[in-house]
Design a protein around this motif. Structure first.
Motif, mmCIF file in Angstrom:
data_model
loop_
_atom_site.group_PDB
_atom_site.id
_atom_site.type_symbol
_atom_site.label_atom_id
_atom_site.label_comp_id
_atom_site.label_asym_id
_atom_site.label_seq_id
_atom_site.Cartn_x
_atom_site.Cartn_y
_atom_site.Cartn_z
ATOM 1 N N VAL A 154 -11.275 -2.468 -3.363
ATOM 2 C CA VAL A 154 -11.503 -3.801 -2.801
ATOM 3 C C VAL A 154 -10.265 -4.669 -3.038
ATOM 4 O O VAL A 154 -9.822 -5.394 -2.137
ATOM 5 C CB VAL A 154 -12.777 -4.457 -3.386
ATOM 6 C CG1 VAL A 154 -12.840 -5.938 -3.058
ATOM 7 C CG2 VAL A 154 -14.023 -3.741 -2.863
ATOM 8 N N CYS A 155 -9.701 -4.576 -4.241
ATOM 9 C CA CYS A 155 -8.456 -5.306 -4.524
ATOM 10 C C CYS A 155 -7.352 -4.866 -3.577
ATOM 11 O O CYS A 155 -6.611 -5.694 -3.026
ATOM 12 C CB CYS A 155 -8.016 -5.093 -5.965
ATOM 13 S SG CYS A 155 -9.043 -5.936 -7.170
ATOM 14 N N ALA A 156 -7.242 -3.563 -3.354
ATOM 15 C CA ALA A 156 -6.228 -3.033 -2.439
ATOM 16 C C ALA A 156 -6.447 -3.577 -1.024
ATOM 17 O O ALA A 156 -5.478 -3.935 -0.340
ATOM 18 C CB ALA A 156 -6.261 -1.507 -2.428
ATOM 19 N N ALA A 157 -7.703 -3.663 -0.597
ATOM 20 C CA ALA A 157 -7.996 -4.163 0.747
ATOM 21 C C ALA A 157 -7.584 -5.628 0.888
ATOM 22 O O ALA A 157 -6.983 -6.014 1.896
ATOM 23 C CB ALA A 157 -9.486 -3.992 1.064
ATOM 24 N N LYS A 216 10.046 -10.657 -0.116
ATOM 25 C CA LYS A 216 9.801 -10.008 -1.409
ATOM 26 C C LYS A 216 8.319 -9.945 -1.747
ATOM 27 O O LYS A 216 7.830 -8.938 -2.258
ATOM 28 C CB LYS A 216 10.571 -10.717 -2.518
ATOM 29 C CG LYS A 216 12.059 -10.483 -2.450
ATOM 30 C CD LYS A 216 12.775 -11.186 -3.571
ATOM 31 C CE LYS A 216 14.284 -10.949 -3.436
ATOM 32 N NZ LYS A 216 15.031 -11.611 -4.507
ATOM 33 N N GLN A 217 7.585 -11.011 -1.444
ATOM 34 C CA GLN A 217 6.155 -11.013 -1.717
ATOM 35 C C GLN A 217 5.442 -9.994 -0.823
ATOM 36 O O GLN A 217 4.548 -9.280 -1.275
ATOM 37 C CB GLN A 217 5.572 -12.408 -1.504
ATOM 38 C CG GLN A 217 4.108 -12.490 -1.899
ATOM 39 C CD GLN A 217 3.513 -13.842 -1.632
ATOM 40 O OE1 GLN A 217 3.624 -14.363 -0.526
ATOM 41 N NE2 GLN A 217 2.868 -14.420 -2.638
ATOM 42 N N HIS A 218 5.850 -9.909 0.436
ATOM 43 C CA HIS A 218 5.279 -8.932 1.362
ATOM 44 C C HIS A 218 5.484 -7.516 0.822
ATOM 45 O O HIS A 218 4.554 -6.701 0.837
ATOM 46 C CB HIS A 218 5.921 -9.086 2.745
ATOM 47 C CG HIS A 218 5.539 -8.020 3.714
ATOM 48 N ND1 HIS A 218 4.324 -7.993 4.360
ATOM 49 C CD2 HIS A 218 6.214 -6.927 4.153
ATOM 50 C CE1 HIS A 218 4.264 -6.934 5.153
ATOM 51 N NE2 HIS A 218 5.398 -6.263 5.049
ATOM 52 N N VAL A 219 6.682 -7.244 0.341
ATOM 53 C CA VAL A 219 6.985 -5.920 -0.201
ATOM 54 C C VAL A 219 6.129 -5.636 -1.434
ATOM 55 O O VAL A 219 5.549 -4.556 -1.558
ATOM 56 C CB VAL A 219 8.493 -5.788 -0.521
ATOM 57 C CG1 VAL A 219 8.788 -4.511 -1.303
ATOM 58 C CG2 VAL A 219 9.321 -5.843 0.759
ATOM 59 N N ARG A 220 6.022 -6.599 -2.336
ATOM 60 C CA ARG A 220 5.214 -6.402 -3.553
ATOM 61 C C ARG A 220 3.733 -6.188 -3.227
ATOM 62 O O ARG A 220 3.100 -5.256 -3.730
ATOM 63 C CB ARG A 220 5.374 -7.587 -4.499
ATOM 64 C CG ARG A 220 6.635 -7.564 -5.324
ATOM 65 C CD ARG A 220 6.600 -8.579 -6.460
ATOM 66 N NE ARG A 220 6.358 -9.934 -6.024
ATOM 67 C CZ ARG A 220 7.293 -10.817 -5.718
ATOM 68 N NH1 ARG A 220 8.560 -10.490 -5.802
ATOM 69 N NH2 ARG A 220 6.972 -12.036 -5.330
ATOM 70 N N LEU A 221 3.187 -7.066 -2.391
ATOM 71 C CA LEU A 221 1.772 -6.952 -2.038
ATOM 72 C C LEU A 221 1.480 -5.652 -1.308
ATOM 73 O O LEU A 221 0.506 -4.960 -1.612
ATOM 74 C CB LEU A 221 1.342 -8.131 -1.165
ATOM 75 C CG LEU A 221 1.330 -9.512 -1.801
ATOM 76 C CD1 LEU A 221 1.088 -10.580 -0.738
ATOM 77 C CD2 LEU A 221 0.285 -9.596 -2.895
ATOM 78 N N GLY A 222 2.316 -5.342 -0.320
ATOM 79 C CA GLY A 222 2.119 -4.124 0.453
ATOM 80 C C GLY A 222 2.253 -2.872 -0.394
ATOM 81 O O GLY A 222 1.441 -1.947 -0.289
ATOM 82 N N THR A 223 3.255 -2.848 -1.257
ATOM 83 C CA THR A 223 3.455 -1.680 -2.128
ATOM 84 C C THR A 223 2.253 -1.487 -3.045
ATOM 85 O O THR A 223 1.742 -0.366 -3.186
ATOM 86 C CB THR A 223 4.739 -1.842 -2.964
ATOM 87 O OG1 THR A 223 5.857 -1.944 -2.076
ATOM 88 C CG2 THR A 223 4.942 -0.668 -3.913
ATOM 89 N N LEU A 224 1.794 -2.559 -3.654
ATOM 90 C CA LEU A 224 0.650 -2.461 -4.560
ATOM 91 C C LEU A 224 -0.595 -1.974 -3.818
ATOM 92 O O LEU A 224 -1.306 -1.082 -4.297
ATOM 93 C CB LEU A 224 0.388 -3.802 -5.241
ATOM 94 C CG LEU A 224 -0.699 -3.818 -6.306
ATOM 95 C CD1 LEU A 224 -0.460 -2.768 -7.378
ATOM 96 C CD2 LEU A 224 -0.786 -5.203 -6.930
#
Length: 147
Positions: free
Chosen positions: A19-22, A50-58
């Protein structure tokens, strides 16, 4: 923990993690849509790269780790595909998540003017999110059956 196995812990952790990933994935997609408007619609938009990369990677890593659900069902029930569509959708989700990580890495590491790779990256990640939405829906049924 008194007598709880790793599978017992993962049985509870798996849905929470996914759910967190979603949520993270939808957030990253929203940001990606801003980038697409900038690239293809020629609109001036602030893109938090940078935030997009961090959020997407996680989000992508958490979806890959969601494959631990196979370990849980094997350990607790002796089989990996007893959850039907929920188990079957995990494979394309894991594959698309790896592809999203790879294309995202290339886009982030080797920055230059591109049109095709960002489009492929975005479209396949939107497909991934659609599969994740279906996976969440099927996961509710799994949760109801096994909790």
């Amino acid at each position: 923990m008194r007598g709880e196995t790793m599978s017992d812990v993962l049985l509870w952790l798996h849905p929470l993690m996914q759910v967190c990933a979603a949520v993270l994935g939808v957030w990253a997609m929203w940001q990606g849509l801003k980038r697409a408007a900038m690239l293809y619609g020629k609109k001036k938009v602030l893109f938090p790269w940078k935030q997009h990369v961090r959020l997407g990677t996680l989000a992508l890593v958490l979806w890959i780790l969601g494959g631990l659900g196979f370990y849980v069902t094997l350990d607790l029930f002796g089989s990996t595909h007893i959850t039907g569509l929920h188990a079957e959708l995990a494979w394309p989700i894991i594959g698309l998540a790896f592809f999203g990580l790879l294309t995202g890495y290339i886009l982030n590491r080797y920055k230059k003017k591109r049109t095709v790779l960002p489009l492929v990256h975005g479209v396949l990640n939107v497909v991934l999110l659609i599969l994740v939405a279906i996976e969440c829906y099927t996961g509710i049924g799994v949760w109801e059956n096994f909790s």
